[in-house]
Design an enzyme around this catalytic site. Structure first.
Site, mmCIF file in Angstrom:
data_model
loop_
_atom_site.group_PDB
_atom_site.id
_atom_site.type_symbol
_atom_site.label_atom_id
_atom_site.label_comp_id
_atom_site.label_asym_id
_atom_site.label_seq_id
_atom_site.Cartn_x
_atom_site.Cartn_y
_atom_site.Cartn_z
ATOM 1 C CE LYS A 1 -4.387 -1.596 1.450
ATOM 2 N NZ LYS A 1 -5.519 -1.317 2.442
ATOM 3 C CE LYS B 1 -5.825 -8.820 -2.374
ATOM 4 N NZ LYS B 1 -6.070 -8.255 -1.176
ATOM 5 C CE LYS C 1 -12.196 -3.382 -0.821
ATOM 6 N NZ LYS C 1 -12.834 -4.139 0.247
#
Ligand code: TYM
Length: 331
Positions: A115, A197, A200
């Site tokens: 992130k 993976k 969204k």
């Protein structure tokens, strides 16, 4: 509830689209666990602000996520289901446990590394200490079991480490929880890049399927799913695209990989992709229908999340009070 009933805790971030990755990796198992265990579920809204959120969207996403999870089968007659920011104990215990977690431990978290690469202009302290908030979420309820997808396993390991460390320093305080990771569906992969993976936040809209996608869209996304140049429907780790589709179909139907291979023996990928798209669309249409009813009834939603939050506060406060006493804060 029988005497084997365990305490189960899990949460999901209400940060927009909820995908079939979330559904098969976590939510579906939450729904099943409710029948045997004492389950506590939360919308982890405190976690979402580790990345910039638009206030109006966050509010809407949170209410929609609440309605969607009810539509998926979370039942407030059986389980607690609340919004994390409504229960103050989470932030309080999180601060305390920050002081029992090492900088090095948090630096090693792969989600933090990923992130912070993605949000280079906002590598805030919350993003760094996010796993400790998750530790607090779990330990507050003395959870035995935490149903999660594979991507959260490292955070669960940290939870166990912090619980054991605190127990060692102050005596038995926290239950040390176990991860509950499904054999099938723990890591649903992107439909466009099956080595990644399903997420969204992926900008390629064809890479994920949302629970609320229209049937046409779902079917289209499966038709476009990236596979390999062979055409035999067979699970094989060296063929991640078709293997991911077989996994998804297995999660949706409960059929084994063997049964699926037999069912589609001799037909090409095209027919299989069509079948899986139709199957998922049909599976989700009942959820979508229930969602459209729940989301209209804001006062029912409010009643549910308020009642659950009150009960969650009572439960979690017992743990927090015990921690406060052990540390030596004046009451
Ligand atoms: P979140 O919101 O990213 O995801 C919610 C759940 O969905 C699972 N999941 C997947 N499973 C299989 N395949 C995928 N592609 C996939 N994508 C997501 C996740 O593993 C997760 O179980 N930090 C957590 C929320 C949280 C939490 C907690 C979870 C906050 N406090 C305490 C457990 C216990 C998160 O961001 O999940």
């Amino acid at each position: 509830m029988d005497s084997f009933a365990k305490t189960v805790f899990s949460a999901i971030q209400p940060s927009g689209t909820i995908t079939i990755g979330n559904y098969f990796g976590a939510i579906k198992n939450w729904v099943e666990l409710q029948n045997k265990h004492n389950c506590i579920f939360a919308l982890a809204d405190l976690h979402t602000i580790t990345v910039m959120q638009d206030p109006a969207k966050l509010k809407r996403n949170t209410l929609e996520a609440y309605a969607l999870l009810l539509a998926c089968g979370i039942n407030v007659e059986k389980s607690l289901f609340f919004i994390q920011s409504h229960v103050n104990t989470h932030a309080q215990l999180s601060w305390i446990l920050d002081c029992y977690t090492q900088f090095g431990e948090l630096s090693r978290m792969t989600q933090f590394k990923d992130k912070s690469k993605k949000h280079v202009d906002n590598i805030n302290c919350g993003l760094f200490s996010y796993p400790v908030l998750m530790v607090a979420d779990i330990l507050l309820y003395q959870a035995d079991m935490v149903p999660i997808g594979l991507d959260q396993k490292q955070h669960l390991e940290l939870t166990r480490t912090v619980a054991e460390r605190f127990n060692f320093l102050y005596g038995e305080t926290f239950k040390v929880p176990e991860a509950y990771i499904p054999k099938n569906g723990a890591r649903i992969m992107s439909l466009q890049d099956p080595c990644k993976k399903m997420s969204k936040s992926d900008e390629n809209l064809n890479s994920w399927v949302a629970i609320l996608d229209s049937s046409d869209n779902i079917i289209k996304k499966f038709k476009r799913a990236v596979t390999d140049s062979e055409s035999c429907v067979r699970y094989d780790e060296s063929k991640p695209g078709i293997s991911n589709l077989i996994t998804i179909y297995s999660c949706a139907t409960g059929k084994s990989f063997d049964e699926i291979e037999k069912e589609f023996d001799g037909v090409g990928y095209g027919i299989f992709k069509e079948a899986i798209g139709e199957c998922i669309a049909e599976n989700l249409s009942a959820v979508q229908h229930r969602f459209s009813e729940f989301i209209q009834d804001k006062s029912y939603l409010e009643k549910c999340y308020k009642e659950s939050a009150e009960r969650a506060l009572c439960l979690s406060d017992k743990t927090l009070k015990n921690v406060i006493e052990k540390i030596g804060f004046v009451k």
